[in-house]
Scaffold this motif. Structure first.
Motif, short mmCIF file in Angstrom:
data_model
loop_
_atom_site.label_atom_id
_atom_site.label_comp_id
_atom_site.label_asym_id
_atom_site.label_seq_id
_atom_site.Cartn_x
_atom_site.Cartn_y
_atom_site.Cartn_z
N LYS A 164 0.86 -1.19 0.00
CA LYS A 164 0.00 0.00 0.00
C LYS A 164 0.89 1.23 0.00
O LYS A 164 1.13 1.86 1.03
N LYS A 165 1.38 1.57 -1.15
CA LYS A 165 2.32 2.68 -1.25
C LYS A 165 1.63 4.01 -1.00
O LYS A 165 0.68 4.37 -1.71
N PRO A 166 2.05 4.74 0.03
CA PRO A 166 1.44 6.05 0.31
C PRO A 166 1.74 7.05 -0.80
O PRO A 166 2.65 6.85 -1.61
N GLU A 167 0.98 8.12 -0.82
CA GLU A 167 1.18 9.16 -1.82
C GLU A 167 1.25 10.52 -1.15
O GLU A 167 0.76 10.71 -0.04
N GLY A 168 1.85 11.47 -1.86
CA GLY A 168 1.89 12.85 -1.38
C GLY A 168 2.66 13.01 -0.07
O GLY A 168 3.69 12.36 0.15
N SER A 169 2.13 13.84 0.82
CA SER A 169 2.81 14.15 2.07
C SER A 169 2.83 12.97 3.05
O SER A 169 3.56 13.00 4.04
N GLU A 192 11.83 2.53 10.78
CA GLU A 192 10.74 3.37 11.27
C GLU A 192 9.46 3.25 10.45
O GLU A 192 8.47 3.91 10.75
N THR A 193 9.45 2.42 9.42
CA THR A 193 8.23 2.25 8.62
C THR A 193 8.05 0.80 8.24
O THR A 193 9.03 0.05 8.09
N ASN A 194 6.79 0.39 8.15
CA ASN A 194 6.49 -0.95 7.65
C ASN A 194 6.00 -0.89 6.21
O ASN A 194 5.34 -1.79 5.72
N LEU A 195 6.33 0.24 5.55
CA LEU A 195 5.96 0.43 4.15
C LEU A 195 7.22 0.71 3.32
O LEU A 195 7.40 1.81 2.79
N PRO A 196 8.09 -0.28 3.20
CA PRO A 196 9.33 -0.06 2.44
C PRO A 196 9.08 0.26 0.97
O PRO A 196 9.96 0.82 0.30
N GLU A 197 7.87 -0.05 0.47
CA GLU A 197 7.56 0.29 -0.92
C GLU A 197 7.51 1.81 -1.13
O GLU A 197 7.50 2.29 -2.27
N SER A 198 7.50 2.57 -0.03
CA SER A 198 7.52 4.03 -0.14
C SER A 198 8.77 4.52 -0.85
O SER A 198 8.77 5.60 -1.45
N PHE A 199 9.82 3.74 -0.79
CA PHE A 199 11.11 4.16 -1.34
C PHE A 199 11.36 3.61 -2.74
O PHE A 199 12.50 3.60 -3.22
N THR A 202 8.14 5.72 -8.86
CA THR A 202 6.74 6.14 -9.00
C THR A 202 5.91 5.07 -9.70
O THR A 202 4.74 4.87 -9.37
N ASP A 203 6.50 4.38 -10.68
CA ASP A 203 5.75 3.39 -11.45
C ASP A 203 5.92 1.97 -10.91
O ASP A 203 5.64 0.99 -11.61
N PHE A 204 6.35 1.84 -9.66
CA PHE A 204 6.54 0.51 -9.06
C PHE A 204 5.23 -0.28 -9.06
O PHE A 204 4.18 0.21 -8.65
N GLN A 205 5.31 -1.53 -9.55
CA GLN A 205 4.19 -2.45 -9.52
C GLN A 205 4.67 -3.78 -8.94
O GLN A 205 5.62 -4.37 -9.45
N PRO A 206 4.06 -4.26 -7.87
CA PRO A 206 4.49 -5.53 -7.27
C PRO A 206 4.36 -6.68 -8.26
O PRO A 206 3.40 -6.73 -9.05
N ASP A 207 5.30 -7.59 -8.23
CA ASP A 207 5.25 -8.79 -9.07
C ASP A 207 4.57 -9.89 -8.27
O ASP A 207 5.22 -10.68 -7.58
N TYR A 208 3.24 -9.93 -8.36
CA TYR A 208 2.48 -10.88 -7.55
C TYR A 208 2.73 -12.32 -7.95
O TYR A 208 2.64 -13.23 -7.12
N LEU A 209 3.03 -12.57 -9.21
CA LEU A 209 3.28 -13.94 -9.65
C LEU A 209 4.54 -14.50 -8.99
O LEU A 209 4.55 -15.64 -8.52
#
Length: 279
Positions: A164-169, A192-199, A202-209
């Protein structure tokens, strides 16, 4: 029952494509009701759509045969390849589709080995002790001297909320001068975060397969059962149709077209997003 059969035969024998549109071709196709037989296999759907088998399905037609891809035969076959009980496809849409597919100058056919169609398989898996539904998308690819079905994409609900990649501020970020610190701030960022996808980009898409296969290899995900299979076709220019299997009494059964869409610019991409995201 006898009256029902007679009514069905009368209806089938009276089917016409478009008023005033001739189907001139060598020979005459005899309609004795055998067109009403169920299309039991997907391969048979291909043969019927292209008119590459006899009315009773007992004979394959090849280019040297008289009725191979016969226009009149195709018209009668295609007219019974629609789900006429539950899909709600309008008669006008069917007529337009058949007119284009059966064009005398530029007829269109579907091809088993050509791109533009794929399968959607709904299955269940045991994931960490709980039965979960997964949707697998498979396509054909060349392999050696033949072809093979391969898994191309997967939709697995338990994975949907992992990223769940956050957006904006609300999004954490790495300062543009992080390189001057040897990126030592990565330690603080990850702690300090459990959302490493924040880093990520912009066009990051998880590879669910890949994640799906990883969990399977780890023993956390085990196959349970197949629940449903359908096929999506984009092989006919400017058209999309969905193929489903119907098991029910009567003649309108087997593998039938359950959804038909005349495509406008951009529609194909929208439909694919809908199919893959299951929205």
């Amino acid at each position: 029952m006898r009256k029902l059969v007679i009514v069905v035969l009368v209806i089938l024998s009276s089917i016409e494509l478009v008023s005033g549109q001739g189907l001139g071709s060598p020979g005459t196709i005899k309609d004795d009701g055998r067109f009403a037989a169920s299309t039991k296999q997907v391969n048979q759907f291909f043969r019927r759509f292209n008119a590459e088998e006899s009315v009773d399905g007992n004979q394959r037609y090849y280019p040297e045969d008289e009725f191979y891809r016969n226009r009149e035969l195709r018209g009668k076959f295609i007219s019974i390849l629609f789900d006429n009980e539950t899909s709600g496809i309008s008669s006008d849409l069917k007529t337009t589709f058949m007119r284009e597919v059966l064009s005398e100058t530029l007829p269109q056919y579907i091809n088993f080995h050509r791109e533009g169609w794929f399968s959607e398989v709904e299955a269940t898996f045991n994931y960490r002790g709980k039965i979960e539904k997964a949707t697998l998308f498979l396509k054909l690819q060349p392999e050696g001297l033949g072809y093979e079905w391969v898994i191309d994409k997967v939709v697995f609900p338990p994975f949907k909320d992992i990223f769940k990649k956050p957006e904006g501020s609300n999004k954490s970020f790495l300062h543009p001068l992080s390189h001057e610190l040897g990126f030592m701030n990565l330690r603080k960022a990850f702690q300090e975060t459990n959302l490493p996808e924040s880093f990520t980009t912009t066009d990051f898409q998880p590879d669910y397969l890949t994640l799906f296969l990883y969990e399977m290899k780890r023993g956390n995900l085990k196959f349970d059962n197949i629940r449903d299979v359908k096929f999506h076709f984009f092989q006919i220019n400017n058209w999309y149709f969905e193929l489903n299997q119907f098991n029910r009494p009567g003649f309108n059964t087997g593998w039938l077209i359950s959804n038909l869409v005349k495509l406008k610019p951009g529609d194909k991409e929208s439909i694919l997003r809908y199919i893959y995201d299951q929205k």
